[in-house]
Design a protein around this motif. Sequence first.
Motif, PDB file in Angstrom:
ATOM      1  N   GLY A 177    -108.841  30.490  56.076  1.00  0.00           N
ATOM      2  CA  GLY A 177    -108.645  30.931  54.699  1.00  0.00           C
ATOM      3  C   GLY A 177    -107.945  29.921  53.825  1.00  0.00           C
ATOM      4  N   LEU A 178    -107.897  28.647  54.262  1.00  0.00           N
ATOM      5  CA  LEU A 178    -107.166  27.627  53.512  1.00  0.00           C
ATOM      6  C   LEU A 178    -107.958  27.082  52.332  1.00  0.00           C
ATOM      7  CD1 LEU A 178    -105.598  25.609  56.482  1.00  0.00           C
ATOM      8  CD2 LEU A 178    -104.383  27.071  54.841  1.00  0.00           C
ATOM      9  N   GLY A 179    -109.291  27.156  52.382  1.00  0.00           N
ATOM     10  CA  GLY A 179    -110.096  26.608  51.303  1.00  0.00           C
ATOM     11  C   GLY A 179    -109.859  25.124  51.122  1.00  0.00           C
ATOM     12  N   TRP A 180    -109.656  24.689  49.875  1.00  0.00           N
ATOM     13  CA  TRP A 180    -109.449  23.271  49.566  1.00  0.00           C
ATOM     14  C   TRP A 180    -108.174  22.724  50.196  1.00  0.00           C
ATOM     15  CZ3 TRP A 180    -104.901  22.106  47.171  1.00  0.00           C
ATOM     16  CH2 TRP A 180    -104.250  23.137  46.482  1.00  0.00           C
ATOM     17  N   ARG A 181    -107.208  23.572  50.511  1.00  0.00           N
ATOM     18  CA  ARG A 181    -105.927  23.097  51.053  1.00  0.00           C
ATOM     19  C   ARG A 181    -106.106  22.425  52.421  1.00  0.00           C
ATOM     20  NH1 ARG A 181    -101.802  25.625  47.993  1.00  0.00           N
ATOM     21  NH2 ARG A 181    -102.658  27.238  46.642  1.00  0.00           N
ATOM     22  N   ALA A 182    -107.203  22.735  53.094  1.00  0.00           N
ATOM     23  CA  ALA A 182    -107.434  22.132  54.415  1.00  0.00           C
ATOM     24  C   ALA A 182    -107.596  20.621  54.323  1.00  0.00           C
ATOM     25  CB  ALA A 182    -108.673  22.757  55.053  1.00  0.00           C
ATOM     26  N   ILE A 183    -108.030  20.086  53.161  1.00  0.00           N
ATOM     27  CA  ILE A 183    -108.216  18.635  53.055  1.00  0.00           C
ATOM     28  C   ILE A 183    -106.882  17.899  53.149  1.00  0.00           C
ATOM     29  CG2 ILE A 183    -110.283  18.951  51.652  1.00  0.00           C
ATOM     30  CD1 ILE A 183    -108.661  17.909  49.237  1.00  0.00           C
ATOM     31  N   PHE A 184    -105.778  18.587  52.864  1.00  0.00           N
ATOM     32  CA  PHE A 184    -104.455  17.969  52.990  1.00  0.00           C
ATOM     33  C   PHE A 184    -103.806  18.306  54.338  1.00  0.00           C
ATOM     34  CE2 PHE A 184    -104.999  18.565  48.346  1.00  0.00           C
ATOM     35  CZ  PHE A 184    -105.014  17.225  47.995  1.00  0.00           C
ATOM     36  N   TRP A 185    -104.035  19.505  54.830  1.00  0.00           N
ATOM     37  CA  TRP A 185    -103.446  19.868  56.126  1.00  0.00           C
ATOM     38  C   TRP A 185    -104.041  19.064  57.272  1.00  0.00           C
ATOM     39  CZ3 TRP A 185     -99.003  21.974  56.539  1.00  0.00           C
ATOM     40  CH2 TRP A 185     -98.546  22.908  55.601  1.00  0.00           C
ATOM     41  N   VAL A 186    -105.272  18.556  57.105  1.00  0.00           N
ATOM     42  CA  VAL A 186    -105.889  17.775  58.171  1.00  0.00           C
ATOM     43  C   VAL A 186    -105.093  16.499  58.437  1.00  0.00           C
ATOM     44  CG1 VAL A 186    -107.447  16.374  56.735  1.00  0.00           C
ATOM     45  CG2 VAL A 186    -108.137  17.026  59.042  1.00  0.00           C
ATOM     46  N   ASN A 187    -104.299  16.049  57.451  1.00  0.00           N
ATOM     47  CA  ASN A 187    -103.479  14.858  57.652  1.00  0.00           C
ATOM     48  C   ASN A 187    -102.379  15.059  58.692  1.00  0.00           C
ATOM     49  OD1 ASN A 187    -104.837  13.381  55.724  1.00  0.00           O
ATOM     50  ND2 ASN A 187    -103.447  13.916  54.076  1.00  0.00           N
ATOM     51  N   VAL A 188    -101.907  16.290  58.839  1.00  0.00           N
ATOM     52  CA  VAL A 188    -100.730  16.529  59.682  1.00  0.00           C
ATOM     53  C   VAL A 188    -100.990  16.183  61.151  1.00  0.00           C
ATOM     54  CG1 VAL A 188     -99.070  18.257  60.447  1.00  0.00           C
ATOM     55  CG2 VAL A 188     -99.783  18.194  58.049  1.00  0.00           C
ATOM     56  N   GLY A 224    -121.532  21.636  36.907  1.00  0.00           N
ATOM     57  CA  GLY A 224    -122.705  21.626  36.051  1.00  0.00           C
ATOM     58  C   GLY A 224    -123.982  22.018  36.766  1.00  0.00           C
ATOM     59  N   ALA A 225    -124.328  21.287  37.834  1.00  0.00           N
ATOM     60  CA  ALA A 225    -125.606  21.513  38.519  1.00  0.00           C
ATOM     61  C   ALA A 225    -125.536  22.601  39.585  1.00  0.00           C
ATOM     62  CB  ALA A 225    -126.088  20.203  39.143  1.00  0.00           C
ATOM     63  N   GLY A 226    -124.342  23.098  39.889  1.00  0.00           N
ATOM     64  CA  GLY A 226    -124.219  24.201  40.844  1.00  0.00           C
ATOM     65  C   GLY A 226    -124.290  23.797  42.295  1.00  0.00           C
ATOM     66  N   TYR A 227    -124.080  22.517  42.615  1.00  0.00           N
ATOM     67  CA  TYR A 227    -124.044  22.076  44.003  1.00  0.00           C
ATOM     68  C   TYR A 227    -122.771  22.605  44.676  1.00  0.00           C
ATOM     69  CZ  TYR A 227    -127.871  18.663  43.545  1.00  0.00           C
ATOM     70  OH  TYR A 227    -129.091  18.060  43.374  1.00  0.00           O
ATOM     71  N   SER A 228    -122.864  22.843  45.968  1.00  0.00           N
ATOM     72  CA  SER A 228    -121.669  23.202  46.728  1.00  0.00           C
ATOM     73  C   SER A 228    -120.881  21.936  47.047  1.00  0.00           C
ATOM     74  CB  SER A 228    -122.058  23.896  48.033  1.00  0.00           C
ATOM     75  OG  SER A 228    -122.695  22.974  48.917  1.00  0.00           O
ATOM     76  N   ALA A 229    -119.666  22.130  47.572  1.00  0.00           N
ATOM     77  CA  ALA A 229    -118.840  20.977  47.940  1.00  0.00           C
ATOM     78  C   ALA A 229    -119.523  20.144  49.028  1.00  0.00           C
ATOM     79  CB  ALA A 229    -117.469  21.446  48.408  1.00  0.00           C
ATOM     80  N   LEU A 269    -114.758  20.820  54.930  1.00  0.00           N
ATOM     81  CA  LEU A 269    -113.527  21.614  54.987  1.00  0.00           C
ATOM     82  C   LEU A 269    -113.474  22.668  53.889  1.00  0.00           C
ATOM     83  CD1 LEU A 269    -110.916  18.833  55.849  1.00  0.00           C
ATOM     84  CD2 LEU A 269    -111.745  20.648  57.349  1.00  0.00           C
ATOM     85  N   VAL A 270    -113.908  22.304  52.691  1.00  0.00           N
ATOM     86  CA  VAL A 270    -113.901  23.276  51.596  1.00  0.00           C
ATOM     87  C   VAL A 270    -114.891  24.398  51.880  1.00  0.00           C
ATOM     88  CG1 VAL A 270    -114.417  23.631  49.149  1.00  0.00           C
ATOM     89  CG2 VAL A 270    -113.112  21.620  49.869  1.00  0.00           C
ATOM     90  N   GLU A 271    -116.090  24.043  52.374  1.00  0.00           N
ATOM     91  CA  GLU A 271    -117.106  25.050  52.662  1.00  0.00           C
ATOM     92  C   GLU A 271    -116.710  25.942  53.838  1.00  0.00           C
ATOM     93  OE1 GLU A 271    -120.471  25.622  51.250  1.00  0.00           O
ATOM     94  OE2 GLU A 271    -119.283  24.700  49.654  1.00  0.00           O
ATOM     95  N   ALA A 272    -116.094  25.339  54.872  1.00  0.00           N
ATOM     96  CA  ALA A 272    -115.758  26.103  56.076  1.00  0.00           C
ATOM     97  C   ALA A 272    -114.637  27.095  55.817  1.00  0.00           C
ATOM     98  CB  ALA A 272    -115.362  25.143  57.193  1.00  0.00           C
ATOM     99  N   ASP A 273    -113.762  26.805  54.839  1.00  0.00           N
ATOM    100  CA  ASP A 273    -112.644  27.700  54.518  1.00  0.00           C
ATOM    101  C   ASP A 273    -111.838  28.049  55.770  1.00  0.00           C
ATOM    102  OD1 ASP A 273    -110.983  29.217  52.921  1.00  0.00           O
ATOM    103  OD2 ASP A 273    -112.253  31.006  53.014  1.00  0.00           O
ATOM    104  N   LEU A 274    -111.444  27.024  56.530  1.00  0.00           N
ATOM    105  CA  LEU A 274    -110.736  27.221  57.793  1.00  0.00           C
ATOM    106  C   LEU A 274    -109.444  28.012  57.595  1.00  0.00           C
ATOM    107  CD1 LEU A 274    -111.120  23.650  59.330  1.00  0.00           C
ATOM    108  CD2 LEU A 274    -112.437  25.707  59.888  1.00  0.00           C
TER     109      LEU A 274
END
Length: 472
Positions: A171-182, A306-311, A164-169
Amino acid sequence: MTTPPPTTLLTGRPAVLVLAAVLIASFMELLDATIVSVALPAIAADLGAGDAALQWTVAGYTLAVGAGLITGGRAGDAYGRRRVFLAGLSAFTLASAGCGLAPDAAVLVGARVAQGLAGGLMIPQVFGVIRASFEPAARARALGAYGAVLGLASVAGPLLGGVLVEADLFGLGWRAIFWVNVPIAAVGLALGARHLPDSREPGRVRLDLPGAALAACAAVLLLLPLVQGREWGRPWWSYVILALAVPVTAVFLARQRRLAERGGQPVLDPALLRVRAFAGGLAASLLFFGALGSFFLALSLYLQSGAGYSALETGLVILPYAVGSIITSGLGVRAGRGTLVAGSLTLAASQVVLHLVVSGGAEPAAWLLAAPMLLGGLGLGLTAPGLINVVLAGVPARDAGAAGGVLTTVTQIGNAVGVAVLGLIFFDALEGAGGTPGLAAYSGAMSAVLPWQALCYVGAAALMFLLPKQTR
């Protein structure tokens, strides 16, 4: 108060629909306990959240779940499990939307606390509904399904968070992890409102709200200076706040003792603390879940900042951990004392191996991280599913219900305390590196906290020798 008629035991399609409603809610609550870990760096970047705010985003939720569990089960017993379940699920949905709309870190933390309180109100009704609505054979299958949902949520949380963070649905970015609950909650509410039977305990059930408030106050007095102290500059009054947790805890225990002597229904019956298995189980749970709760916070920050990994890459690194827990959870459900000790020591070994991987300061390859992740997951599956059952085997049968509720609450509080205490070690080491934190600084911080986590697991394993050898 009139005694309500007994609930009709469910079979066939009605049973499936009721089980679906409560498992959807369980999945959502368990998902929110894990999904946020991989989104923390994105939250920090977007909201300008400091280290303390990130800790509260994790610890505030689990602490609130624990506080809600204290009275959630008895609220369902008193007012009806259907009513309390639907109220908790509705509040959880609104709080999730609040997280998704949060304009700053303070609002996000407040919404996370509201989420946790709603989850603590909702989750006890799941077990109450299963116990009251299913015949014994079907009840066992329903609890097995709950265990499967727990495993699925542990796998889905980090992966779904990364996706969800990577897809940026939208334009929500990280906020999608909470909206998916609805939408998930909407299905659960529709099923629950239509099919969930009502049930409650016969007779009068009293809620010890002052006792619950004192317990929550003691936990906050403990956690507040630990999490915020570094940002405050550790003034003298932060130590005063920390010290106040001791007398408030004493007042709480004194109230519980007086309430038990008068024949009331305390949050914690002090007589249980004189049962060796229970006291040892409480201490073991605090150490075990304290180490576990802080691990994913530190790991996610180390990998991404630190290591530069993506979400998404972070979620994939955590995947072997979840897979390992699923592999051994079948053994863990039927665990005896020896299995619990072996699982806790396996987790300690996984932290030692991970320390060897990260301590060099170089960017670790994903395949090097997979081994300690899988090892840790195997240890988790051996220990977490059966810990409460083994502890309860040493408690008198008449006290098993109350003891189980307290133990479940302590696992949540232990998680929050671990985030506070071990998070403090992590962020102090990071700050001590000076300058702009890079891979070397995050490697040092991770290397600083891993031995403490391993020590917590070893301590938990030692305390587990106070438990009965087998479950009932």
